[in-house]
Design a protein around this motif. Structure first.
Motif, PDB file in Angstrom:
ATOM      1  N   GLY A  50      -6.733 -13.572  14.608  1.00  0.00           N
ATOM      2  CA  GLY A  50      -6.230 -14.210  15.817  1.00  0.00           C
ATOM      3  C   GLY A  50      -5.403 -15.460  15.593  1.00  0.00           C
ATOM      4  O   GLY A  50      -4.953 -16.095  16.547  1.00  0.00           O
ATOM      5  N   LYS A  51      -5.166 -15.807  14.339  1.00  0.00           N
ATOM      6  CA  LYS A  51      -4.393 -17.021  14.052  1.00  0.00           C
ATOM      7  C   LYS A  51      -2.892 -16.810  14.265  1.00  0.00           C
ATOM      8  O   LYS A  51      -2.124 -17.764  14.258  1.00  0.00           O
ATOM      9  N   GLY A  52      -2.466 -15.585  14.408  1.00  0.00           N
ATOM     10  CA  GLY A  52      -1.044 -15.258  14.534  1.00  0.00           C
ATOM     11  C   GLY A  52      -0.704 -14.145  13.571  1.00  0.00           C
ATOM     12  O   GLY A  52      -1.482 -13.822  12.664  1.00  0.00           O
ATOM     13  N   LEU A  53       0.440 -13.532  13.756  1.00  0.00           N
ATOM     14  CA  LEU A  53       0.829 -12.419  12.893  1.00  0.00           C
ATOM     15  C   LEU A  53       0.780 -12.847  11.426  1.00  0.00           C
ATOM     16  O   LEU A  53       1.337 -13.869  11.046  1.00  0.00           O
ATOM     17  N   ASP A  54       0.108 -12.032  10.627  1.00  0.00           N
ATOM     18  CA  ASP A  54      -0.045 -12.325   9.201  1.00  0.00           C
ATOM     19  C   ASP A  54       1.169 -11.764   8.460  1.00  0.00           C
ATOM     20  O   ASP A  54       1.202 -10.595   8.086  1.00  0.00           O
ATOM     21  N   GLU A  55       2.153 -12.619   8.260  1.00  0.00           N
ATOM     22  CA  GLU A  55       3.404 -12.172   7.647  1.00  0.00           C
ATOM     23  C   GLU A  55       3.181 -11.613   6.251  1.00  0.00           C
ATOM     24  O   GLU A  55       3.778 -10.607   5.865  1.00  0.00           O
ATOM     25  N   GLY A  56       2.322 -12.245   5.493  1.00  0.00           N
ATOM     26  CA  GLY A  56       2.060 -11.778   4.133  1.00  0.00           C
ATOM     27  C   GLY A  56       1.449 -10.391   4.106  1.00  0.00           C
ATOM     28  O   GLY A  56       1.839  -9.545   3.295  1.00  0.00           O
ATOM     29  N   ALA A  57       0.488 -10.140   5.002  1.00  0.00           N
ATOM     30  CA  ALA A  57      -0.162  -8.831   5.047  1.00  0.00           C
ATOM     31  C   ALA A  57       0.815  -7.745   5.480  1.00  0.00           C
ATOM     32  O   ALA A  57       0.853  -6.655   4.885  1.00  0.00           O
ATOM     33  N   ILE A  58       1.625  -8.034   6.512  1.00  0.00           N
ATOM     34  CA  ILE A  58       2.591  -7.038   6.993  1.00  0.00           C
ATOM     35  C   ILE A  58       3.658  -6.784   5.928  1.00  0.00           C
ATOM     36  O   ILE A  58       4.112  -5.646   5.743  1.00  0.00           O
ATOM     37  N   THR A  59       4.032  -7.818   5.200  1.00  0.00           N
ATOM     38  CA  THR A  59       4.964  -7.646   4.082  1.00  0.00           C
ATOM     39  C   THR A  59       4.384  -6.701   3.040  1.00  0.00           C
ATOM     40  O   THR A  59       5.072  -5.797   2.535  1.00  0.00           O
ATOM     41  N   GLU A  60       3.122  -6.884   2.731  1.00  0.00           N
ATOM     42  CA  GLU A  60       2.475  -6.073   1.711  1.00  0.00           C
ATOM     43  C   GLU A  60       2.337  -4.623   2.147  1.00  0.00           C
ATOM     44  O   GLU A  60       2.613  -3.692   1.384  1.00  0.00           O
ATOM     45  N   TRP A  61       1.920  -4.397   3.389  1.00  0.00           N
ATOM     46  CA  TRP A  61       1.817  -3.013   3.879  1.00  0.00           C
ATOM     47  C   TRP A  61       3.187  -2.357   3.898  1.00  0.00           C
ATOM     48  O   TRP A  61       3.322  -1.180   3.560  1.00  0.00           O
ATOM     49  N   SER A  62       4.204  -3.100   4.305  1.00  0.00           N
ATOM     50  CA  SER A  62       5.562  -2.556   4.357  1.00  0.00           C
ATOM     51  C   SER A  62       6.034  -2.150   2.970  1.00  0.00           C
ATOM     52  O   SER A  62       6.693  -1.110   2.801  1.00  0.00           O
ATOM     53  N   ARG A  63       5.708  -2.952   1.971  1.00  0.00           N
ATOM     54  CA  ARG A  63       6.076  -2.617   0.590  1.00  0.00           C
ATOM     55  C   ARG A  63       5.427  -1.299   0.163  1.00  0.00           C
ATOM     56  O   ARG A  63       6.062  -0.429  -0.444  1.00  0.00           O
ATOM     57  N   GLN A  64       4.160  -1.141   0.513  1.00  0.00           N
ATOM     58  CA  GLN A  64       3.453   0.087   0.135  1.00  0.00           C
ATOM     59  C   GLN A  64       3.975   1.293   0.916  1.00  0.00           C
ATOM     60  O   GLN A  64       4.114   2.391   0.359  1.00  0.00           O
ATOM     61  N   LEU A  65       4.259   1.103   2.208  1.00  0.00           N
ATOM     62  CA  LEU A  65       4.813   2.202   3.001  1.00  0.00           C
ATOM     63  C   LEU A  65       6.144   2.659   2.417  1.00  0.00           C
ATOM     64  O   LEU A  65       6.408   3.865   2.317  1.00  0.00           O
ATOM     65  N   ALA A  66       6.970   1.702   2.027  1.00  0.00           N
ATOM     66  CA  ALA A  66       8.271   2.045   1.445  1.00  0.00           C
ATOM     67  C   ALA A  66       8.106   2.821   0.155  1.00  0.00           C
ATOM     68  O   ALA A  66       8.827   3.791  -0.107  1.00  0.00           O
ATOM     69  N   ALA A  67       7.160   2.414  -0.676  1.00  0.00           N
ATOM     70  CA  ALA A  67       6.921   3.114  -1.940  1.00  0.00           C
ATOM     71  C   ALA A  67       6.494   4.560  -1.684  1.00  0.00           C
ATOM     72  O   ALA A  67       6.917   5.487  -2.394  1.00  0.00           O
ATOM     73  N   LEU A  68       5.692   4.770  -0.649  1.00  0.00           N
ATOM     74  CA  LEU A  68       5.249   6.128  -0.314  1.00  0.00           C
ATOM     75  C   LEU A  68       6.414   6.973   0.211  1.00  0.00           C
ATOM     76  O   LEU A  68       6.589   8.126  -0.198  1.00  0.00           O
ATOM     77  N   VAL A  82      -3.873  -0.825  -1.535  1.00  0.00           N
ATOM     78  CA  VAL A  82      -4.829   0.163  -1.040  1.00  0.00           C
ATOM     79  C   VAL A  82      -4.166   1.502  -0.734  1.00  0.00           C
ATOM     80  O   VAL A  82      -4.693   2.569  -1.086  1.00  0.00           O
ATOM     81  N   LEU A  83      -2.989   1.488  -0.102  1.00  0.00           N
ATOM     82  CA  LEU A  83      -2.339   2.748   0.274  1.00  0.00           C
ATOM     83  C   LEU A  83      -1.833   3.491  -0.951  1.00  0.00           C
ATOM     84  O   LEU A  83      -1.955   4.728  -1.042  1.00  0.00           O
ATOM     85  N   LEU A  84      -1.280   2.770  -1.901  1.00  0.00           N
ATOM     86  CA  LEU A  84      -0.756   3.405  -3.105  1.00  0.00           C
ATOM     87  C   LEU A  84      -1.887   3.966  -3.958  1.00  0.00           C
ATOM     88  O   LEU A  84      -1.759   5.051  -4.539  1.00  0.00           O
ATOM     89  N   ARG A  85      -2.968   3.249  -4.021  1.00  0.00           N
ATOM     90  CA  ARG A  85      -4.107   3.724  -4.828  1.00  0.00           C
ATOM     91  C   ARG A  85      -4.767   4.938  -4.185  1.00  0.00           C
ATOM     92  O   ARG A  85      -5.173   5.881  -4.875  1.00  0.00           O
ATOM     93  N   LEU A  86      -4.869   4.918  -2.868  1.00  0.00           N
ATOM     94  CA  LEU A  86      -5.395   6.102  -2.176  1.00  0.00           C
ATOM     95  C   LEU A  86      -4.493   7.312  -2.419  1.00  0.00           C
ATOM     96  O   LEU A  86      -4.970   8.422  -2.698  1.00  0.00           O
ATOM     97  N   ALA A  87      -3.183   7.096  -2.319  1.00  0.00           N
ATOM     98  CA  ALA A  87      -2.235   8.191  -2.528  1.00  0.00           C
ATOM     99  C   ALA A  87      -2.259   8.699  -3.964  1.00  0.00           C
ATOM    100  O   ALA A  87      -1.919   9.854  -4.221  1.00  0.00           O
ATOM    101  N   ALA A  88      -2.668   7.836  -4.892  1.00  0.00           N
ATOM    102  CA  ALA A  88      -2.777   8.250  -6.296  1.00  0.00           C
ATOM    103  C   ALA A  88      -4.078   8.986  -6.576  1.00  0.00           C
ATOM    104  O   ALA A  88      -4.281   9.494  -7.686  1.00  0.00           O
ATOM    105  N   GLY A  89      -4.970   9.032  -5.574  1.00  0.00           N
ATOM    106  CA  GLY A  89      -6.208   9.770  -5.743  1.00  0.00           C
ATOM    107  C   GLY A  89      -7.434   8.928  -5.985  1.00  0.00           C
ATOM    108  O   GLY A  89      -8.522   9.456  -6.209  1.00  0.00           O
TER     109      GLY A  89
END
Length: 379
Positions: free
Chosen positions: A25-43, A250-257
Motif C-alpha cells: 500500500g505504499k505506492g506502486l513498486d517500480e522495482g518489482a514491476i520492472t523485475e516482472w516485466s524483465r521476466q515476462l519479456a524473457a519468456l 520466479v517466473l523464469l525458474r518455474l518455466a525452466a522446471g
C-alpha cells in the motif's frame, strides 16, 4: 510433475496481488514491476528456451488510487472504491506500459468484468482480442473494470479473474504471485507444526480447509480465494502455481522446471475438460442441419463447420451461444459456439465466405463453428 507443468506450458497467465504491486500500500513498486516485466519479456522472446505467450492479471488499482488521493484506509462506499480504482488505474497501466516497453515488449490494457465473461458474445469477443494480442507478441495487462461494477468490489476478486482468463484463452498454467511462499496445512504464524504443501490436486476439498483466513491488509484475498481460483482454472485443464512474488527470477525458474511454491495440478486434460464443458454444462439454443459433405468432414477430418455446408437453421440463438449440428438424417454430430446469430446464419446457408460482407454488411469469421470451439457428439 512440478518440472513438467510449467516447463511445458506455452500459454501462461500470471496474476500478481495488490500487496506485491503496491508494496503493502505504499505506492506502486517500480522495482518489482520492472523485475516482472524483465521476466515476462524473457519468456515472450524465448530467451533460454521456447517462446511463451503470457498474460498479466494485475491488482493494485484501488490501492494506488488510495495513495494518490491521500486516503489512509480503504473506503467502504462503493462510489469511493470506484473513484479510487479510476484514479489508480492510470498509474498502474502507465507503469506496466513503461516497464514492458523498456524490454522491447508491447503491452495492451484490457479491463474486464465478470459479466463480460458470463455473456457468451462478449466472452468470444474478449477471447478473440486476447488471442490476437498474443499472436502479435503483445502482453495483455488485465484488471477488473472496478469503475463500472455494480456489486461491491470483492476482496481477492482478481484471483478469480485470473482463473477466468486462464479458462478464456485455454492457458496451460496459471501462476498466482502473492506475498506468501505458498500453501501450508495451517497458518504458520499461529501453528508451528504447519507443513508446507509442495504439490496437491486442484479441487481437493482438504485444501479449502487449510486455506481459511484473509491475507494482507491491502489485498484481503487470502489463500482461500487462490485455492478456489486454482479449482476453477483446473476446469479447463490449467494447473496453478502459488508462489512468492519476490522470489528471485520466479517466473523464469518455474518455466525452466524448478519446483517453487505450491503446485495445484489439474486432473483433467484441457481438451477433455473443454469437451465435458460443451457436452454437459451448456444449454443448446438451436441447431443447424448440414449436407452429407459437411457431415463427412466433421466426422472424419475434424474440420470446422463452414456455412456453405449448412442446409437449414433451427431455433433462435445469438452469436456465442451453444448450438447443435445435425446430419441430413437428423442425427446430432456436434455442438459448439456459434460465430453468427440464427438470423445471420440463415442468410449464410450454402454461401461461400467471399459473399459474407455483401450479405451481412461486415466480414466476420469464415466458420460457423470453429473446430476449437466445437466437440463431436455422434458418429
Amino acid at each position: 510433475m512440478a518440472s513438467n507443468v510449467l516447463r511445458d506450458a506455452r500459454r501462461i497467465v500470471v496474476k500478481v496481488g495488490s500487496s506485491l504491486v503496491t508494496n503493502e500500500g505504499k505506492g506502486l513498486d517500480e522495482g518489482a514491476i520492472t523485475e516482472w516485466s524483465r521476466q515476462l519479456a524473457a519468456l515472450v522472446h524465448g530467451e533460454g528456451g521456447a517462446k511463451r505467450e503470457v498474460i498479466m492479471v494485475s491488482s493494485g488499482a484501488v490501492a494506488e488510487g488510495m495513495k494518490r488521493l491521500g486516503w489512509q484506509q480503504r473506503p467502504k462506499e462503493i462510489h469511493e472504491l470506484q473513484a479510487a480504482a479510476a484514479v489508480g488505474q492510470m498509474g498502474l497501466v502507465q507503469m506496466y506500459e513503461t516497464k514492458l516497453r523498456e524490454q522491447n515488449l508491447g503491452s495492451a490494457q484490457v479491463l474486464l468484468t465478470h459479466a463480460d465473461l458470463a455473456d457468451r458474445e462478449r466472452y468470444l469477443n474478449a477471447r478473440v482480442t486476447l488471442l490476437t494480442l498474443l499472436q502479435l507478441g503483445v502482453v495483455p495487462v488485465i484488471n477488473e473494470n472496478d469503475t463500472v461494477v455494480n456489486d461491491e468490489i470483492k476482496f481477492g476478486d482478481n484471483d478469480t479473474l485470473g482463473a477466468l482468463v486462464a479458462n478464456l484463452v485455454e492457458a496451460d498454467a496459471l501462476v498466482i504471485l502473492t506475498d506468501q511462499k505458498g500453501l501450508y496445512t495451517a497458518d504458520p504464524r499461529k501453528n508451528p507444526d504447519a507443513q508446507f504443501v509442495h504439490e496437491a490436486q486442484a479441487g481437493d476439498l482438504k485444501l479449502e480447509a487449510m486455506a481459511g483466513g484473509a491475507g494482507s491488509g491491502i489485498g484481503k484475498g487470502g489463500m482461500l480465494t487462490k485455492i478456489l481460483a486454482a479449482k476453477r482454472a483446473a476446469g479447463s485443464g490449467a494447473s496453478t502455481v502459488i508462489a512468492w512474488g519476490r522470489e528471485q527470477n520466479v517466473l523464469l525458474r518455474l518455466a525452466a522446471g524448478e519446483a517453487i511454491g505450491t503446485l495445484l495440478v489439474a486432473d483433467t486434460h484441457k481438451n477433455q475438460a473443454r469437451k465435458q464443458w460443451m457436452m454437459d454444462h451448456l444449454q443448446m439454443h438451436g441447431y443447424v442441419t448440414v449436407d452429407e459433405g459437411a457431415a463427412l468432414k466433421l466426422r472424419s477430418d475434424g474440420k470446422s463447420l463452414l456455412p456453405i455446408g449448412m442446409v437449414s437453421v433451427h431455433g433462435e440463438f445469438s452469436r456465442g451461444e451453444v448450438i447443435g449440428v445435425r446430419d441430413p438424417q437428423g442425427v446430432e454430430l456436434a455442438r459448439g459456439l456459434a460465430n453468427y446469430s440464427s438470423a445471420e446464419a440463415r442468410r449464410l446457408c450454402r454461401k461461400p465466405s467471399s459473399e459474407f460482407e455483401q450479405l451481412l454488411g461486415y466480414t466476420g469469421e469464415p466458420e460457423m463453428l470453429h473446430r476449437d470451439n466445437m466437440v463431436l457428439t455422434g458418429h
